[in-house]
Write a protein that holds these residues in place. Structure first.
Motif, PDB file in Angstrom:
ATOM      1  N   ASP A  31       0.804  -0.795   0.287  1.00  0.00           N
ATOM      2  CA  ASP A  31       0.081  -0.103   0.055  1.00  0.00           C
ATOM      3  C   ASP A  31       1.046   0.745  -0.298  1.00  0.00           C
ATOM      4  O   ASP A  31       0.664   2.175   0.771  1.00  0.00           O
ATOM      5  N   THR A  32       2.020   0.984  -0.870  1.00  0.00           N
ATOM      6  CA  THR A  32       2.513   2.731  -1.252  1.00  0.00           C
ATOM      7  C   THR A  32       1.599   3.369  -1.930  1.00  0.00           C
ATOM      8  O   THR A  32       1.251   3.182  -2.196  1.00  0.00           O
ATOM      9  N   LYS A  33       2.546   4.565  -1.252  1.00  0.00           N
ATOM     10  CA  LYS A  33       2.133   5.929  -2.618  1.00  0.00           C
ATOM     11  C   LYS A  33       1.896   5.365  -4.113  1.00  0.00           C
ATOM     12  O   LYS A  33       0.579   5.398  -4.279  1.00  0.00           O
ATOM     13  N   PRO A  34       2.939   4.873  -4.455  1.00  0.00           N
ATOM     14  CA  PRO A  34       2.857   4.543  -6.203  1.00  0.00           C
ATOM     15  C   PRO A  34       1.830   3.076  -6.447  1.00  0.00           C
ATOM     16  O   PRO A  34       1.527   3.454  -6.770  1.00  0.00           O
ATOM     17  N   GLU A  35       1.945   1.978  -5.624  1.00  0.00           N
ATOM     18  CA  GLU A  35       0.602   1.266  -5.476  1.00  0.00           C
ATOM     19  C   GLU A  35      -0.397   1.718  -5.724  1.00  0.00           C
ATOM     20  O   GLU A  35      -1.776   1.973  -6.311  1.00  0.00           O
ATOM     21  N   ARG A  36      -0.402   2.570  -4.397  1.00  0.00           N
ATOM     22  CA  ARG A  36      -2.016   3.172  -5.265  1.00  0.00           C
ATOM     23  C   ARG A  36      -2.739   3.896  -5.699  1.00  0.00           C
ATOM     24  O   ARG A  36      -3.858   4.227  -5.870  1.00  0.00           O
ATOM     25  N   LEU A  37      -1.562   4.725  -6.246  1.00  0.00           N
ATOM     26  CA  LEU A  37      -1.942   5.467  -7.376  1.00  0.00           C
ATOM     27  C   LEU A  37      -2.758   5.020  -8.988  1.00  0.00           C
ATOM     28  O   LEU A  37      -3.270   4.928  -9.607  1.00  0.00           O
TER      29      LEU A  37
END
Length: 153
Positions: A31-37
């Motif tokens: 759930d890192t920011k790049p994954e979430r985006l």
């Protein structure tokens, strides 16, 4: 503070200091920011997927995004942890441990790619610094292409 009161890492620990240990423990595995985006963009396109799932039950490794019906596994790799050729910077402390850790991660990534490919999966890997829209475009194109090839699954 006496020598006996000074912080000592637990036996076998990778931490070179209490502060480093706290910092490393705070790093997210999912759930890192790049994954979430990327997931948000894929969801907006109507694509549905599994998050942090094992593509192969017998393989103890998880992909960031998994499209089971089309056998597409997506990994969004962190530049430091996976040795990005553009952004990886060697550690300044505990160099031997961290350099070896990253080398093991890279070897495990190649092994995962090979095992999934051998099992009929398409493996897509992106670096965390790649634009989310570009990643989502490539993922959507691959998933839709494999759906058409499989008769619309």
């Amino acid at each position: 503070m006496s020598d006996s009161d000074a912080w000592q890492p637990p036996p076998g620990s990778w931490a070179s200091s209490a502060a480093r240990r706290r910092n490393m423990q705070a790093i997210k595995a999912r759930d890192t920011k790049p994954e979430r985006l990327v997931r948000q963009l894929l969801h907006a396109r109507g694509l549905r997927y599994r998050v942090a799932a094992r593509p192969l039950a017998e393989l103890r490794r998880t992909a960031d995004i998994v499209f089971r019906p089309t056998h597409v596994a997506v990994f969004i790799d962190g530049c430091y942890w996976h040795g990005c050729p553009e952004h990886y910077v060697s550690p300044r402390t505990n160099v031997g441990y961290w350099s070896e850790k990253v080398a093991r991660n890279i070897a495990r990534d190649r092994d995962t790619d090979r095992r999934l490919t051998d099992a009929g999966w398409l493996v897509l890997r992106f670096w965390e610094h790649e634009p989310s829209g570009v990643c989502a475009d490539k993922i959507a194109a691959a998933v839709l292409s494999r759906r058409r090839a499989n008769g619309g699954n």
